[in-house]
Design a protein around this motif. Sequence first.
Motif, short mmCIF file in Angstrom:
data_model
loop_
_atom_site.label_atom_id
_atom_site.label_comp_id
_atom_site.label_asym_id
_atom_site.label_seq_id
_atom_site.Cartn_x
_atom_site.Cartn_y
_atom_site.Cartn_z
N VAL A 157 0.76 -1.13 -0.10
CA VAL A 157 -0.09 0.13 -0.10
C VAL A 157 0.66 1.29 0.05
O VAL A 157 0.64 2.32 -0.66
CB VAL A 157 -0.92 -0.04 1.17
N TYR A 158 1.83 1.12 0.88
CA TYR A 158 2.74 2.46 1.06
C TYR A 158 3.56 2.50 -0.42
O TYR A 158 3.59 3.57 -0.81
CB TYR A 158 3.95 2.19 2.13
N ALA A 159 3.90 1.54 -1.00
CA ALA A 159 4.82 1.30 -2.26
C ALA A 159 3.78 2.00 -3.29
O ALA A 159 4.19 2.92 -4.24
CB ALA A 159 5.09 0.07 -2.70
N PRO A 166 6.38 -2.73 -5.54
CA PRO A 166 6.96 -3.32 -4.22
C PRO A 166 7.60 -4.70 -4.51
O PRO A 166 8.26 -4.96 -3.33
CB PRO A 166 5.40 -3.54 -3.31
N ASP A 167 7.46 -5.15 -5.47
CA ASP A 167 8.09 -6.46 -5.62
C ASP A 167 9.70 -6.39 -5.96
O ASP A 167 10.50 -7.22 -5.72
CB ASP A 167 7.80 -7.08 -6.75
N LEU A 219 2.68 9.45 3.62
CA LEU A 219 1.95 9.22 2.26
C LEU A 219 0.48 8.85 2.41
O LEU A 219 -0.30 8.96 1.41
CB LEU A 219 2.79 8.34 1.12
N LEU A 220 0.29 8.21 3.61
CA LEU A 220 -0.95 7.79 3.87
C LEU A 220 -1.42 8.29 5.01
O LEU A 220 -1.65 7.62 6.07
CB LEU A 220 -1.02 6.50 4.03
N PRO A 221 -2.02 9.66 5.02
CA PRO A 221 -2.28 10.40 6.35
C PRO A 221 -3.58 9.77 7.15
O PRO A 221 -3.71 10.24 8.26
CB PRO A 221 -2.40 11.77 6.04
N ASP A 222 -4.29 9.20 6.38
CA ASP A 222 -5.57 8.86 6.86
C ASP A 222 -5.49 7.45 7.75
O ASP A 222 -6.48 7.21 8.46
CB ASP A 222 -6.75 8.51 5.96
N LEU A 223 -4.40 6.88 7.81
CA LEU A 223 -4.10 5.70 8.45
C LEU A 223 -4.22 5.67 9.96
O LEU A 223 -3.49 6.72 10.54
CB LEU A 223 -3.04 4.96 8.21
#
Length: 340
Positions: A157-159, A166-167, A219-223
């Motif tokens: 998700v971060y990638a 991500p791989d 990068l994912l501030p809602d988490l």
Amino acid sequence: MRFRRSAVAGVAVLALALGSGCSDGETGQNGGDSLAKVSYLTSFNTFGREAYAYVALEKGYFKEAGFDVTITPGSGTVDVLKLVAGGQADYGIGDFTATVITLGKQKLPVTTVGMVHQKSLAAIVALEGGKINRPEDLPGTKIGDQPGSTNQVMFPVYAKAAKINPDETKFVANPPPALPQLLSAGTVDGIGQFVVGVPLVEKADSKKRKAVVLPYGNLLPDLYGNAIITRTDLAKDHPDQVKKFTTALLKGLQDTIDDPEAAAKTLKKHVPNTDVEVATAELKLMKPYVKPENFDGALGQVDPARVQKIIDLLEEADAVAPKGSMKPADVVNDALAPKG
């Protein structure tokens, strides 16, 4: 590495079986004769960030609420979920995003009843002078981490948010206590770590380099970060017990962020190998994740609308499928969570 994870989980199960028993009886009042025996799993080992449970135990908050609590070190979100689901623990702590991802893949009978952190602590941590300085540097690197950890489960998700493949980043299985030393030695380029783990990483580095931190939350501030987990049947059949337990635990959390050094000393009393200086630094770093500047809600509060945003984000990243198959009520019991 499946054996390693199973072995760790097995140790936790054995410790729980020897140290406590779950009680279906009614909760005793004010430390009376009929305290309900409750088993609790930390999210990950007994680092400083876990001190709040020991504070609640030490200050008698659990006993006042009617509980005889046994605390056992957890071994990562996935194992915590499985142990709670299987009845080997009554409550546990797990990263909320990793919880949603896990429940999107397997229907475990667990639910979230409160948030410890209003912002995600997950991160990739490296050291100055190494290969990693920004998210774009991650492809082609080796990241040390515990299999099934929050950081590894969430990495795709971060990638995607970082616009990298991500791989192309290899996760290398290693036990948590060894990660800072492996990073210092250059065996791995980075490690999966919570942002509050930076003091431990820097102290372990023989060259005394500063940490390079890539927080997922940037990068994912809602988490959300860590969440309080219990079995769905316990939440359904004994909602008052769940509320009392959560309230007692969060009282320990409030005291911990109010006085990190005292909390670190309490942790050392229960976990003798605790480094009080490092644990105190961790807890100071944790405070803005428990109560961010722009957050004016109740400690532990859950926002179902935000949970839906997280589900949508994970669906877009193909972390849970099929689209539209998961709702907030599948992962959160909002009625039992603290209200603002």
